[in-house]
Structure formats: C-alpha cells, structure tokens
Design a protein around this motif. Structure first.
Motif, PDB file in Angstrom:
ATOM      1  N   ASN A 237     -10.546   9.969  -2.167  1.00  0.00           N
ATOM      2  CA  ASN A 237      -9.805   8.727  -1.971  1.00  0.00           C
ATOM      3  C   ASN A 237      -9.309   8.157  -3.305  1.00  0.00           C
ATOM      4  O   ASN A 237     -10.069   8.047  -4.264  1.00  0.00           O
ATOM      5  CB  ASN A 237     -10.722   7.700  -1.286  1.00  0.00           C
ATOM      6  CG  ASN A 237     -10.048   6.344  -1.113  1.00  0.00           C
ATOM      7  OD1 ASN A 237      -8.840   6.267  -0.946  1.00  0.00           O
ATOM      8  ND2 ASN A 237     -10.841   5.288  -1.131  1.00  0.00           N
TER       9      ASN A 237
ATOM     10  N   CYS B 106       0.817  -1.222   0.000  1.00  0.00           N
ATOM     11  CA  CYS B 106       0.000   0.000   0.000  1.00  0.00           C
ATOM     12  C   CYS B 106       0.845   1.265   0.000  1.00  0.00           C
ATOM     13  O   CYS B 106       0.486   2.251  -0.662  1.00  0.00           O
ATOM     14  CB  CYS B 106      -0.954  -0.004   1.191  1.00  0.00           C
ATOM     15  SG  CYS B 106      -0.157  -0.056   2.819  1.00  0.00           S
TER      16      CYS B 106
ATOM     17  N   TYR C 207      -2.680   5.252   2.238  1.00  0.00           N
ATOM     18  CA  TYR C 207      -3.348   5.386   0.951  1.00  0.00           C
ATOM     19  C   TYR C 207      -3.312   6.850   0.504  1.00  0.00           C
ATOM     20  O   TYR C 207      -3.191   7.765   1.316  1.00  0.00           O
ATOM     21  CB  TYR C 207      -4.793   4.875   1.017  1.00  0.00           C
ATOM     22  CG  TYR C 207      -5.719   5.646   1.908  1.00  0.00           C
ATOM     23  CD1 TYR C 207      -6.464   6.722   1.418  1.00  0.00           C
ATOM     24  CD2 TYR C 207      -5.879   5.298   3.245  1.00  0.00           C
ATOM     25  CE1 TYR C 207      -7.332   7.424   2.227  1.00  0.00           C
ATOM     26  CE2 TYR C 207      -6.742   5.994   4.070  1.00  0.00           C
ATOM     27  CZ  TYR C 207      -7.464   7.056   3.555  1.00  0.00           C
ATOM     28  OH  TYR C 207      -8.319   7.761   4.375  1.00  0.00           O
TER      29      TYR C 207
ATOM     30  N   ASP D  26      -7.253   5.103  -3.294  1.00  0.00           N
ATOM     31  CA  ASP D  26      -6.599   3.883  -2.817  1.00  0.00           C
ATOM     32  C   ASP D  26      -6.510   2.819  -3.917  1.00  0.00           C
ATOM     33  O   ASP D  26      -7.293   2.824  -4.876  1.00  0.00           O
ATOM     34  CB  ASP D  26      -7.374   3.318  -1.636  1.00  0.00           C
ATOM     35  CG  ASP D  26      -6.498   2.476  -0.712  1.00  0.00           C
ATOM     36  OD1 ASP D  26      -5.367   2.139  -1.106  1.00  0.00           O
ATOM     37  OD2 ASP D  26      -6.949   2.172   0.405  1.00  0.00           O
TER      38      ASP D  26
ATOM     39  N   ALA E  37       0.781   4.263  -2.775  1.00  0.00           N
ATOM     40  CA  ALA E  37       0.496   5.644  -2.365  1.00  0.00           C
ATOM     41  C   ALA E  37       1.600   6.585  -2.827  1.00  0.00           C
ATOM     42  O   ALA E  37       1.330   7.709  -3.270  1.00  0.00           O
ATOM     43  CB  ALA E  37       0.334   5.707  -0.841  1.00  0.00           C
TER      44      ALA E  37
END
Length: 309
Positions: free
Chosen positions: A285, A212, A240, A287, A216
C-alpha cells in the motif's frame, strides 16, 4: 395499405454483407480474437518441445478454426454489431473522443503486454473489472513525460542511498524514496463540486495537491518511470496506489527496509499492510494517508485494479 413483414430469410439477407466480404470481415475478427487467446494458451499449456514449435502452430490453427466456427454460427447478428460499433468509433473519431486510433493503440498495447507477461489472462481479467474513469486515468499516468521522470530521478537521489544494493532491492528502495518525496508534500484538495477532475501526473507536480485519484496517478507514474510496477486500486469511493514487491522473500526485505532503515520512526509498532494477488504476488500500500510504505488501508476491499506493467 398493407404492411409487409419481412420473413426471417429476407431479414437475414438485408443484414448480411455481400459475399465474399462477410467471410473476410469474420476472418479478420477471428484473427483479432485468436491472437490474445493464443497468447494465454501458449503461456498456460505445456510446451511439447516439438521441432520448429509445431505444437504451437497446431495450437494456433485449432484456436482459429474453433473461433471461425463459432463466428459463422452468429454471423448475421455479428455483422450488425460490428457495423454499429464502427459507427460509434467513427463518431468518436470525429468529435475527438474514443475512436479508431485509440482502439488500435489499446489493442496493440494489450498484445504487447500479454506477450511480455507470464500470466496474460490477468490482463484480460483486469480490463473486464469495473474501474471508474479508466481511460482518463490511463492517459493521466503520463510516466513518459520528462517532468515526471526528472522529479522521480531527483527523489531517488534526495531520499535514501541504495548504492550498496542491487537488482530488485535497489529498485524497491528507490520506489520508497519516491513515496517519501510525494507523501511528505501531498496536500489533499477536493475536486470541484459535482465534477470529477482527473489531473495528469505532470500537472500534479506543480502543486502536489489534489484528491485521492490525483495522488494515485502521480505515484503510479513516478513508480513506473523508474522501473517499478504500480497499480491503482478502486475501493468504494476511493482510489489508491500500490507497488509490486514480489514474493515472500522480497516482502521480508521490504519490511526490513521500512522498519529498520528508512521509516523506522513512522512505522514503529505499526503493521505493514499489503495485498497478495491470485498469483501469489505481493502489493504494498502506498496511499496518501500513509506515512510509510505499507501503511494502514482506508479500505481493504478491492472492486477493481488497474495495473501498469
């Protein structure tokens, strides 16, 4: 054999720098502290519109005088702390870790960012928030790398066509194009067991694989290099990316682009997820788990935020 215990006065003399060096060190420290405080005060205090900005000159003098008074009160212990800090920086410089050059660059970057930000205190707060591997992640978001820039530019041409849009809407669509290119290719792979591996954005472009934090970092670098404002969120064991959308009017445009034009299938009957910060700014967001910008959060709790202005 008698052991003589030094008196308080003798101890203070041993820990003090000879004059006038003690006052010189205090004054330099004063200026380094006063500049960011002045930038915060300048942006938040009413401009009295005095000739040649005399009100701001008075404000700076008052700040310097106040800090000087406080530093003089704790001068002895402060000199000792500064000496220990310099020793740590010297060791860091010798072994190639966080040293004098990095401190200078971080301070210069902070002052530059604060001078360009209408809410400079937010940058100070962000630096005080806990964030795992903060220095490594900042280094890894190598948006100035030519490979990162070329990839991001290619993504904006490959996905969507914002030529009929201008300003913030065009930028928003281009950032969505980058999101689509990265998330359509991303392959989640764990770090080595028992070790946290932080990949540079330019490195992740080779295989579009990682965990992750690697995702990011790559997303933040690509959004940043085409003019967007990304941030990386730390939330319980997960990092994220998010991108700055703007205000509520900008959010309406973003929702339209997502739901009606560019991610209609992926976002059908789905909710758009975002955060609103203390300034009323909206962050969307991005992600790796999402198939469209504004996809569902893995966790909405924010333990720390690293913003790339």
């Amino acid at each position: 054999m008698t052991i003589k215990i030094p008196t308080t006065t003798e101890l203070k003399e041993k820990l003090s720098l000879p004059k006038p060096w003690d006052n010189f060190v205090i004054f330099i420290l004063n200026i380094l502290i006063a500049i960011p405080i002045f930038l915060i005060a300048h942006q938040n205090f009413i401009d009295l519109d005095w000739p040649i900005h005399l009100d701001r000159i008075v404000l700076f003098i008052v700040i310097v005088a106040g800090i000087q008074l406080l530093l003089q009160l704790v001068k002895t212990i402060l000199i000792l702390i500064i000496f220990m800090y310099l020793v740590v920086l010297f060791i860091g410089t010798v072994i190639g870790n966080y040293g004098f050059v990095r401190v200078f660059e971080d301070y210069r970057y902070m002052i530059y960012s604060m001078s360009e930000n209408p809410n400079p205190q937010d940058l100070i707060i962000a630096k005080l928030l806990p964030f795992p591997n903060k220095s490594k992640i900042i280094d890894a978001v190598d948006f100035s790398n030519s490979k990162v820039r070329n990839f991001a530019l290619s993504a904006t041409r490959k996905n969507f066509n914002p030529t009929h849009q201008k300003g913030n809407k065009r930028l928003m669509i281009q950032c969505f194009a980058v999101f689509k290119e990265i998330n359509s290719k991303w392959n989640y792979v764990n770090d080595p067991k028992g070790r946290e591996y932080i990949a540079f954005a330019s490195e992740s472009l080779q295989n579009f694989s990682g965990d992750c934090d690697d995702h990011a970092i790559l997303m933040a670098a690509c959004i940043k290099v085409i003019g967007g404002t990304p941030r990386i969120i730390h939330t319980g064991g997960h990092l994220y990316p998010e991108m700055l959308i703007g205000d509520k009017n900008d959010l309406e445009s973003a929702i339209y682009f997502i739901k009606e034009e560019f991610f209609a299938i992926e976002s059908k009957n789905q909710q758009i997820h975002y955060h609103i910060d203390e300034r009323g700014q909206i962050w969307l967001n991005l992600d790796y788990t999402a198939t469209y910008p504004g996809g569902k959060f893995m966790s909405e709790e924010i333990l720390g935020a690293l913003t790339f202005q």
